[in-house]
Design an enzyme around this catalytic site. Structure first.
Site, short mmCIF file in Angstrom:
data_model
loop_
_atom_site.label_atom_id
_atom_site.label_comp_id
_atom_site.label_asym_id
_atom_site.label_seq_id
_atom_site.Cartn_x
_atom_site.Cartn_y
_atom_site.Cartn_z
N SER A 2 0.84 -1.21 0.00
CA SER A 2 0.00 0.00 0.00
C SER A 2 0.86 1.25 0.00
O SER A 2 0.35 2.36 -0.03
CB SER A 2 -0.93 0.01 1.21
OG SER A 2 -0.19 0.08 2.40
N LYS A 4 32.95 -0.66 -1.62
CA LYS A 4 34.07 -1.39 -0.98
C LYS A 4 35.34 -0.55 -0.90
O LYS A 4 36.11 -0.69 0.05
CB LYS A 4 34.37 -2.69 -1.75
CG LYS A 4 33.36 -3.80 -1.51
CD LYS A 4 33.84 -5.08 -2.19
CE LYS A 4 32.80 -6.18 -2.10
NZ LYS A 4 33.26 -7.45 -2.65
N ALA A 23 37.81 -8.87 -7.16
CA ALA A 23 38.09 -10.25 -6.74
C ALA A 23 39.51 -10.64 -7.15
O ALA A 23 40.20 -11.35 -6.41
CB ALA A 23 37.07 -11.20 -7.37
N ASP A 60 36.61 -11.48 1.71
CA ASP A 60 36.62 -12.12 0.38
C ASP A 60 37.94 -12.86 0.19
O ASP A 60 37.97 -14.01 -0.26
CB ASP A 60 36.51 -11.05 -0.73
CG ASP A 60 35.08 -10.56 -0.92
OD1 ASP A 60 34.15 -11.28 -0.50
OD2 ASP A 60 34.90 -9.47 -1.47
N THR A 76 29.19 -3.83 -0.08
CA THR A 76 29.29 -4.35 -1.45
C THR A 76 29.33 -3.20 -2.44
O THR A 76 29.43 -2.04 -2.06
CB THR A 76 28.14 -5.38 -1.71
OG1 THR A 76 28.37 -5.99 -2.96
CG2 THR A 76 26.77 -4.74 -1.70
N GLY A 113 33.52 -21.28 -6.38
CA GLY A 113 33.31 -19.93 -5.85
C GLY A 113 32.27 -19.91 -4.74
O GLY A 113 32.25 -18.99 -3.91
P1 NAP Z 1 35.19 -6.34 -11.38
O1 NAP Z 1 35.93 -5.57 -10.34
O2 NAP Z 1 34.24 -5.63 -12.26
O3 NAP Z 1 36.31 -7.05 -12.32
C1 NAP Z 1 35.94 -7.81 -13.41
C2 NAP Z 1 37.18 -8.46 -14.06
O4 NAP Z 1 36.71 -9.38 -15.02
C3 NAP Z 1 38.08 -7.47 -14.77
O5 NAP Z 1 39.41 -7.90 -14.67
C4 NAP Z 1 37.58 -7.58 -16.22
O6 NAP Z 1 38.57 -7.29 -17.18
C5 NAP Z 1 37.23 -9.03 -16.31
N1 NAP Z 1 36.23 -9.32 -17.30
C6 NAP Z 1 34.91 -8.97 -17.25
N2 NAP Z 1 34.27 -9.43 -18.33
C7 NAP Z 1 35.20 -10.08 -19.08
C8 NAP Z 1 35.14 -10.76 -20.32
N3 NAP Z 1 34.00 -10.87 -21.00
N4 NAP Z 1 36.28 -11.30 -20.81
C9 NAP Z 1 37.43 -11.20 -20.13
N5 NAP Z 1 37.56 -10.56 -18.95
C10 NAP Z 1 36.44 -10.01 -18.44
O7 NAP Z 1 34.37 -7.54 -10.73
P2 NAP Z 1 34.71 -8.36 -9.40
O8 NAP Z 1 34.04 -7.70 -8.24
O9 NAP Z 1 36.17 -8.59 -9.32
O10 NAP Z 1 33.93 -9.73 -9.67
C11 NAP Z 1 34.38 -10.62 -10.66
C12 NAP Z 1 33.67 -11.95 -10.53
O11 NAP Z 1 33.96 -12.53 -9.25
C13 NAP Z 1 32.15 -11.88 -10.60
O12 NAP Z 1 31.68 -12.97 -11.34
C14 NAP Z 1 31.71 -12.00 -9.17
O13 NAP Z 1 30.42 -12.59 -9.07
C15 NAP Z 1 32.77 -12.93 -8.64
N6 NAP Z 1 32.91 -12.79 -7.17
C16 NAP Z 1 32.66 -13.90 -6.43
C17 NAP Z 1 32.76 -13.84 -5.05
C18 NAP Z 1 32.47 -15.07 -4.25
O14 NAP Z 1 32.24 -14.95 -3.04
N7 NAP Z 1 32.53 -16.23 -4.86
C19 NAP Z 1 33.13 -12.64 -4.42
C20 NAP Z 1 33.41 -11.52 -5.21
C21 NAP Z 1 33.29 -11.62 -6.60
P3 NAP Z 1 38.84 -5.81 -17.71
O15 NAP Z 1 39.83 -5.22 -16.73
O16 NAP Z 1 39.38 -6.00 -19.05
O17 NAP Z 1 37.52 -5.09 -17.70
#
Ligand code: NAP
Length: 531
Positions: A231, A316, A391, A353, A312, A498
């Site tokens: 509501s 961060k 990460a 993390d 988050t 993960g």
């Molecule tokens: P982020 O800071 O945005 O970094 C993303 C990284 O991935 C960058 O190095 C980026 O490269 C690269 N990337 C993205 N898309 C890509 C592609 N299509 N091909 C090649 N490289 C690519 O993100 P983040 O916070 O580090 O998170 C990254 C991943 O970790 C996510 O999937 C997230 O869900 C996972 N994660 C998991 C946990 C867990 O508890 N398991 C915790 C934190 C994060 P560029 O530098 O070239 O852009």
């Protein structure tokens, strides 16, 4: 300019005497019989009151319909509201028929009747002292623009009290989460003066007003029957108030924790931490904090009651600057995902993390190979990190701290070089990685989102290249078994999911928050059930 408001509940003595905050479900059906059914449904959910929104009824005829909706015996006490358009409702007619309907509801035994402040004197004049004893009059004021200053809110309370209201109701709108602190202050002031008040702040930045009002002595909070039947904007469901946030257990001494983010609505952390708190009997609640400006938020909610925060995206990095002390590796990584207020009021930042990821990999190796228990199984190993984002940094610094030799590979090579320089290791392009095999026993950690749902057929490295690795970790946890992990296992590598990192970072947060071991089994079960 941020107003530093330290919100604390009224002294315990006053708090003990007060009645518990009621959970009220708005009944918003278009037909009287459906509305009556909503009362029964609200009772089944465990609500205390149902608000009958007469202005929602199509073709409402009071003498015909009210006896149906208010039929005795009623499953719940009824709060009757007939909201005009000029106060956010749907009623467009004159005041007189509206007042007559509300008076009829009183005659039929409604436990509460709500009247808007603007016309309260007129309505009360018409009642001329004939209000039944069992009916409480709520005089309400709604502000759909903003939340005025504490002083203005206090004046509004006084104005509402002056009408002779039994219960004051003030609903405002949050433009930022810090607005809610002013409403909490008003609730505390009213509690001290024993003035019953419903004080809520609308929209998603105001959500905590709806969950935490029992802490500050709010008379009532609203929860919808189900999602989509709210509501007011961002009203939680009654089931979430009761079962997820354990609102019945919230009192003046309840400690407040939560996840700070933007967006934050999707987070599963409230489910995880509230159940974990409950399982160990910890008097605390964990809420979503939709925060625009982290420093302003922390300055405002600076009382000892706001004890710990998960942090988050996108806060961060800012969290590192906002903490009084930061764990050295979290500082190197440049990211804090956990903040805890010490008894001396200082905020200490951690990064669970990296602890979660590294301990998951270590334990994965230990479970599959005999290892020296006195050193990390990562020590001396070549540790390849794909990705250079948040990460990636966490894994790189964590592995380096354990004595691994760290290599960074990233799509944007300049970012790989930047991180590699910081940790003192080589950088590679993703193409280089396909033929990278300087030695046996290497460890690979994917920290990119490649392979994450819905792109589950993607993988950051070919199966052929995976044959060079003894251990493969994937930060992606939806799905639990990514293509990378499936192919790595087929190549004979030890694989670490993960999901294990996710569970462990949450357990690490729980331990920082409570100072006690996390309920391992329970938290795993919840995460597995929700992912
Ligand atoms: P982020 O800071 O945005 O970094 C993303 C990284 O991935 C960058 O190095 C980026 O490269 C690269 N990337 C993205 N898309 C890509 C592609 N299509 N091909 C090649 N490289 C690519 O993100 P983040 O916070 O580090 O998170 C990254 C991943 O970790 C996510 O999937 C997230 O869900 C996972 N994660 C998991 C946990 C867990 O508890 N398991 C915790 C934190 C994060 P560029 O530098 O070239 O852009």
């Amino acid at each position: 300019m941020a107003t530093a408001i330290s919100v604390s509940p009224a002294p315990a003595a006053a708090a003990v005497a007060r009645p518990p905050t009621l959970v009220c479900v708005p009944a918003t059906a278009r037909a009287p019989r459906e509305m009556a059914a909503e009362l029964a449904a609200a009772a089944a959910l465990g609500a205390d009151v149902a608000e009958l929104r007469l202005d929602r009824l199509a073709g409402f005829a009071p003498r015909r319909d009210l006896p149906v909706i208010l039929a005795d015996p009623r499953p719940l006490p009824a709060l009757v509201t007939y909201r005009p358009k000029w106060e956010g409702g749907e009623y467009e007619g004159d005041d007189e028929p509206r007042f007559e309907a509300l008076m009829l509801a009183m005659e039929l035994g409604a436990e509460y009747v709500d009247i808007e402040l603007k016309v309260a004197d007129k309505f009360i004049g018409l009642l001329s002292g004939k209000k039944p004893d069992n009916c409480k009059l709520i005089v309400s004021s709604h502000n759909f623009e903003n939340t005025p200053s504490t002083e203005e809110l206090a004046n509004l309370v006084a104005q509402i009290q002056a009408t002779g209201a039994d219960i004051v109701k003030i609903v405002t709108t949050a433009t930022e989460i810090v607005d809610v602190a002013r409403m909490f202050q008003i609730l505390v002031q009213c509690q001290e003066k024993q003035v019953p008040i419903i004080g809520l702040v609308m929209n998603d930045r105001g959500l905590i007003s709806r969950i935490l009002c029992p802490k500050y002595g709010g008379y009532l909070t609203f929860g919808s029957l189900e999602k989509g039947r709210e509501s007011a904007p961002a009203q939680p469901t009654a089931a979430d108030l009761i079962n997820l946030y354990n609102i019945r257990q919230i009192g003046p001494d309840t400690k407040v924790f939560g996840i700070i983010g933007k967006p934050v609505g999707h987070s599963k952390s409230p489910i995880l931490h509230n159940e974990a708190f409950r399982s160990v009997g910890f008097n605390a609640v964990y809420v979503p904090f939709l925060v625009d400006d982290l420093a302003k938020f922390l300055n405002t909610y600076s009382s000892p009651d706001f004890v710990g925060f998960s942090c988050t995206i996108p806060h961060k990095e800012a969290a590192v600057r906002c903490c009084d002390e930061v764990d050295p590796i979290a500082r190197d990584i440049g990211a804090v995902n956990t903040m805890v207020r010490r008894p001396d009021g200082k905020l200490v930042g951690y990064n669970t993390d990296y602890v979660g990821a590294i301990s998951a990999i270590e334990d994965g190796i230990r479970a599959s190979q005999p290892t020296d228990p006195t050193t990390s199984p990562l020590a001396g190993r070549l540790f390849v990190v794909i990705g250079a984002g948040g990460a990636g940094k966490a894994l790189a610094y964590g592995a380096k701290e354990k004595g691994a030799r760290v290599v960074i590979a990233n799509r944007t090579f300049a970012r790989a070089q930047e991180l590699a320089n910081l940790i003192g290791g080589p950088a590679l392009t993703l193409a280089d990685l396909e033929n990278y095999h300087p030695e046996e026993g290497m460890i690979l950690a994917n920290t990119t989102a490649i392979g994450m749902h819905p792109n589950v057929n993607e993988t950051p490295l070919s199966k052929q290249a995976l044959t060079s690795y003894a251990v493969v970790f994937d930060a992606v946890y939806t799905p639990k078994e990514t293509r990378l992990l499936r192919e790595a296992a087929e190549c004979g590598a030890i694989v670490v999911s993960g999901l294990e990192m996710f569970i462990r970072q949450a357990m690490g947060q729980f331990e920082h928050f409570t100072g006690t071991p996390a309920p391992d089994r329970l938290m795993r079960d919840i995460v597995l059930a929700k992912t």
